[in-house]
Motif scaffolding. Sequence first.
Motif, PDB file in Angstrom:
ATOM      1  N   UNK A 123       0.740  -1.098   0.028  1.00  0.00           N
ATOM      2  CA  UNK A 123       0.040   0.052   0.036  1.00  0.00           C
ATOM      3  C   UNK A 123       0.806   1.109   0.015  1.00  0.00           C
ATOM      4  N   UNK A 124       0.489   2.410  -0.555  1.00  0.00           N
ATOM      5  CA  UNK A 124       0.937   3.584  -0.575  1.00  0.00           C
ATOM      6  C   UNK A 124       0.430   4.354   0.478  1.00  0.00           C
ATOM      7  N   UNK A 125       1.010   5.045   1.585  1.00  0.00           N
ATOM      8  CA  UNK A 125       0.573   5.677   2.595  1.00  0.00           C
ATOM      9  C   UNK A 125       0.948   7.079   2.550  1.00  0.00           C
ATOM     10  N   UNK A 126       0.129   7.953   2.892  1.00  0.00           N
ATOM     11  CA  UNK A 126       0.530   9.518   3.341  1.00  0.00           C
ATOM     12  C   UNK A 126       0.651  10.040   4.694  1.00  0.00           C
ATOM     13  N   UNK A 127       1.823  10.741   4.882  1.00  0.00           N
ATOM     14  CA  UNK A 127       2.083  10.755   6.333  1.00  0.00           C
ATOM     15  C   UNK A 127       2.254  12.733   6.361  1.00  0.00           C
ATOM     16  N   UNK A 128       1.697  12.947   7.386  1.00  0.00           N
ATOM     17  CA  UNK A 128       1.988  14.596   7.557  1.00  0.00           C
ATOM     18  C   UNK A 128       2.864  14.680   8.444  1.00  0.00           C
ATOM     19  N   UNK A 129       4.335  15.036   7.996  1.00  0.00           N
ATOM     20  CA  UNK A 129       5.377  15.050   9.005  1.00  0.00           C
ATOM     21  C   UNK A 129       5.099  16.453   9.879  1.00  0.00           C
ATOM     22  N   UNK A 130       4.604  17.224   9.372  1.00  0.00           N
ATOM     23  CA  UNK A 130       4.412  18.677  10.051  1.00  0.00           C
ATOM     24  C   UNK A 130       3.374  18.456  11.254  1.00  0.00           C
ATOM     25  N   UNK A 131       2.650  17.410  11.199  1.00  0.00           N
ATOM     26  CA  UNK A 131       1.419  17.107  11.879  1.00  0.00           C
ATOM     27  C   UNK A 131       1.575  15.533  12.478  1.00  0.00           C
ATOM     28  N   UNK A 132       2.408  14.912  13.325  1.00  0.00           N
ATOM     29  CA  UNK A 132       2.582  13.624  13.384  1.00  0.00           C
ATOM     30  C   UNK A 132       1.349  12.862  14.146  1.00  0.00           C
ATOM     31  N   UNK A 133       0.573  13.749  14.780  1.00  0.00           N
ATOM     32  CA  UNK A 133      -0.612  13.191  15.643  1.00  0.00           C
ATOM     33  C   UNK A 133      -1.557  12.624  14.552  1.00  0.00           C
ATOM     34  N   UNK A 134      -1.652  13.303  13.205  1.00  0.00           N
ATOM     35  CA  UNK A 134      -2.485  12.981  12.404  1.00  0.00           C
ATOM     36  C   UNK A 134      -2.486  11.449  11.900  1.00  0.00           C
ATOM     37  N   UNK A 135      -3.625  10.830  11.924  1.00  0.00           N
ATOM     38  CA  UNK A 135      -3.465   9.441  11.323  1.00  0.00           C
ATOM     39  C   UNK A 135      -3.046   9.684   9.767  1.00  0.00           C
ATOM     40  N   UNK A 136      -2.123   8.530   9.391  1.00  0.00           N
ATOM     41  CA  UNK A 136      -1.687   8.302   8.067  1.00  0.00           C
ATOM     42  C   UNK A 136      -2.884   7.846   7.310  1.00  0.00           C
ATOM     43  N   UNK A 137      -2.791   8.413   5.815  1.00  0.00           N
ATOM     44  CA  UNK A 137      -3.995   7.808   5.020  1.00  0.00           C
ATOM     45  C   UNK A 137      -3.515   6.891   4.065  1.00  0.00           C
ATOM     46  N   UNK A 138      -4.213   5.833   3.922  1.00  0.00           N
ATOM     47  CA  UNK A 138      -3.845   4.853   3.007  1.00  0.00           C
ATOM     48  C   UNK A 138      -4.687   5.300   1.298  1.00  0.00           C
ATOM     49  N   UNK A 139      -3.415   5.484   0.695  1.00  0.00           N
ATOM     50  CA  UNK A 139      -3.918   5.986  -0.703  1.00  0.00           C
ATOM     51  C   UNK A 139      -4.395   5.001  -1.666  1.00  0.00           C
ATOM     52  N   UNK A 140      -3.963   3.551  -1.369  1.00  0.00           N
ATOM     53  CA  UNK A 140      -4.426   2.437  -2.110  1.00  0.00           C
ATOM     54  C   UNK A 140      -4.916   1.448  -1.200  1.00  0.00           C
ATOM     55  N   UNK A 141      -6.173   1.642  -0.832  1.00  0.00           N
ATOM     56  CA  UNK A 141      -6.777   0.751   0.180  1.00  0.00           C
ATOM     57  C   UNK A 141      -7.366  -0.491  -0.507  1.00  0.00           C
ATOM     58  N   UNK A 142      -6.522  -1.204  -1.518  1.00  0.00           N
ATOM     59  CA  UNK A 142      -7.314  -2.140  -2.137  1.00  0.00           C
ATOM     60  C   UNK A 142      -6.826  -3.618  -1.376  1.00  0.00           C
ATOM     61  N   UNK A 143      -7.994  -4.431  -1.185  1.00  0.00           N
ATOM     62  CA  UNK A 143      -7.552  -5.613  -0.445  1.00  0.00           C
ATOM     63  C   UNK A 143      -7.099  -6.713  -1.394  1.00  0.00           C
ATOM     64  N   UNK A 144      -5.753  -7.191  -0.909  1.00  0.00           N
ATOM     65  CA  UNK A 144      -4.799  -8.187  -1.705  1.00  0.00           C
ATOM     66  C   UNK A 144      -4.010  -7.610  -2.792  1.00  0.00           C
ATOM     67  N   UNK A 145      -4.311  -6.258  -2.990  1.00  0.00           N
ATOM     68  CA  UNK A 145      -3.406  -5.625  -3.964  1.00  0.00           C
ATOM     69  C   UNK A 145      -1.979  -5.191  -3.419  1.00  0.00           C
ATOM     70  N   UNK A 146      -1.036  -5.082  -4.606  1.00  0.00           N
ATOM     71  CA  UNK A 146       0.305  -4.833  -4.147  1.00  0.00           C
ATOM     72  C   UNK A 146       0.446  -3.074  -4.978  1.00  0.00           C
ATOM     73  N   UNK A 147       0.526  -2.168  -4.192  1.00  0.00           N
ATOM     74  CA  UNK A 147       1.005  -0.942  -4.980  1.00  0.00           C
ATOM     75  C   UNK A 147       2.272  -0.409  -4.370  1.00  0.00           C
TER      76      UNK A 147
END
Length: 187
Positions: free
Chosen positions: A1-25
């Motif tokens: 999966x490809x994740x987005x992290x906000x390094x300026x706001x580490x308390x914010x939860x990371x976002x999964x940009x490719x939330x596809x079950x069983x897929x490789x991205x």
Amino acid sequence: HVWALDTDNPSQAPRDLTPFTGARSYILRQLPTSGDLIISSNRRDPKVDDAYRYVMASGKLKLLATNPGHVGQWLVNDEGEVIGRARLEGEQWVYETPGLKPAETWTPQFRVNYADTVVPVAASAQAGHWWALSNRGRDKLALVEINLHNGTERVEHADDRVDVAGVRWSRLKNRPVAVGSEPDTQK
């Protein structure tokens, strides 16, 4: 999966940009002007990786090119357009360019023996060309500019002693500005 992290706001939860079950991205590249991502994913077919554009502003994933099988490299320019691909056919990589419209077929342009190495670096400022590390016709990797329409290479830098180990790219100049090699210590 490809994740987005906000390094300026580490308390914010990371976002999964490719939330596809069983897929490789994974990320192929980040586009320099928009910050959008070019992602390779097997979400459509678990056997092959297609090329997608993740649009940061909308959070949408847009299919750029489908893999008919055996495509091992996607060449995507700075505007996010797929301008080439390498497809394994027998003992050779076949480099192809797309038709003018998405539905048109791909045109084979040149072939590279499976035992040779061609590592894409970035699209050239010269249309229809690509920067790469290549050992075609020599026993060491050199920095070359490849014409995608006929496969000819122009050697920008080679070291007679060892492979070119890396390339420093300038987005400002849109070209390589330094190479590294390690004949004994890094140079």
